[in-house]
Design a protein around this motif. Structure first.
Motif, mmCIF file in Angstrom:
data_model
loop_
_atom_site.group_PDB
_atom_site.id
_atom_site.type_symbol
_atom_site.label_atom_id
_atom_site.label_comp_id
_atom_site.label_asym_id
_atom_site.label_seq_id
_atom_site.Cartn_x
_atom_site.Cartn_y
_atom_site.Cartn_z
ATOM 1 N N PRO A 209 0.801 -1.264 -0.037
ATOM 2 C CA PRO A 209 0.214 -0.034 -0.058
ATOM 3 C C PRO A 209 1.059 1.320 -0.037
ATOM 4 N N VAL A 210 0.583 2.154 -0.742
ATOM 5 C CA VAL A 210 1.166 3.493 -0.963
ATOM 6 C C VAL A 210 -0.053 4.470 -0.651
ATOM 7 N N ASP A 211 0.119 5.575 0.005
ATOM 8 C CA ASP A 211 -0.646 6.486 0.390
ATOM 9 C C ASP A 211 -0.207 7.768 -0.194
ATOM 10 N N ALA B 91 -5.043 9.205 -0.902
ATOM 11 C CA ALA B 91 -5.951 7.991 -1.552
ATOM 12 C C ALA B 91 -4.891 6.688 -1.312
ATOM 13 N N THR B 92 -5.426 5.623 -0.940
ATOM 14 C CA THR B 92 -4.389 4.617 -0.718
ATOM 15 C C THR B 92 -4.599 3.545 -1.898
ATOM 16 N N VAL B 93 -3.626 3.347 -2.439
ATOM 17 C CA VAL B 93 -3.538 2.091 -3.971
ATOM 18 C C VAL B 93 -2.451 1.074 -3.449
ATOM 19 N N LEU C 220 0.137 11.196 -7.233
ATOM 20 C CA LEU C 220 0.294 9.790 -6.582
ATOM 21 C C LEU C 220 1.869 9.365 -7.138
ATOM 22 N N ASN C 221 1.875 9.510 -8.481
ATOM 23 C CA ASN C 221 3.474 9.050 -8.860
ATOM 24 C C ASN C 221 4.632 9.586 -7.967
ATOM 25 N N ASP C 222 4.451 10.865 -7.745
ATOM 26 C CA ASP C 222 5.506 11.353 -6.948
ATOM 27 C C ASP C 222 5.333 10.931 -5.406
ATOM 28 N N SER C 223 4.312 10.415 -5.134
ATOM 29 C CA SER C 223 4.092 9.652 -3.701
ATOM 30 C C SER C 223 5.010 8.598 -3.745
ATOM 31 N N ILE C 224 4.693 7.649 -4.789
ATOM 32 C CA ILE C 224 5.166 6.464 -5.132
ATOM 33 C C ILE C 224 6.945 6.670 -4.956
ATOM 34 N N GLU C 225 7.356 7.677 -5.674
ATOM 35 C CA GLU C 225 8.656 8.080 -5.636
ATOM 36 C C GLU C 225 9.369 8.343 -4.319
#
Length: 155
Positions: free
Chosen positions: A76-78, A84-86, A130-135
């Protein structure tokens, strides 16, 4: 196509495909027998109806495979912007698998902006925030840069 030919009726074609193959939601229901086939359903593998223990073992193995294919290595990544959590799995440089759920896609501020402007968020590759949050999750060590989970097809 010459002038006398008309394009096929897409609705009629779709209905005939549904009658032949069933819809996506009818996994557990038998498909009507096609011409020339015996019985009421078709299966690649025997159902082991006469051996309940073996049928149960096959069901259990199938469920384990399904679970592994759908969730292996996902974390999970917030989103740091809209929370939003995916579920995410980094497969290599430039390739990230993201599993959205209904709640996350409704909560995503970027997708909400797209919907408000009349665009279809399902046609959008990703949410840049979200892409920034994943990085950021990779940089913080919360998400593996490349997943070490075994590939779903091995094993």
């Amino acid at each position: 196509m010459n002038q006398r030919e008309e394009p096929p009726d897409v609705d009629r074609l779709a209905r005939s495909m549904l009658m032949l193959h069933g819809d996506h939601d009818s996994h557990d229901e038998p498909v009507p027998a096609a011409a020339g086939r015996r019985g009421g359903s078709w299966s690649k593998a025997p159902a082991f109806a006469d051996d309940p223990r073996r049928a149960a073992a096959v069901r259990e193995a199938t469920q384990a495979d399904r679970s592994r294919y759908l969730t292996s290595g996902l974390q999970p990544v917030d989103c740091r912007f809209c929370h939003a959590t995916v579920n995410v799995k980094r497969l290599g440089p430039g390739h990230t698998a993201v599993q959205w759920n209904t709640e996350a896609s409704q909560r995503c501020a970027y997708f909400a902006e797209l919907r408000e402007s009349g665009e279809d968020s399902a046609r959008t590759r990703t949410c840049p925030k979200l892409n920034d949050s994943i990085e950021h999750a990779v940089a913080e060590g919360c998400l593996e840069a490349v997943s070490t989970a075994p590939p779903a097809g091995d094993g």
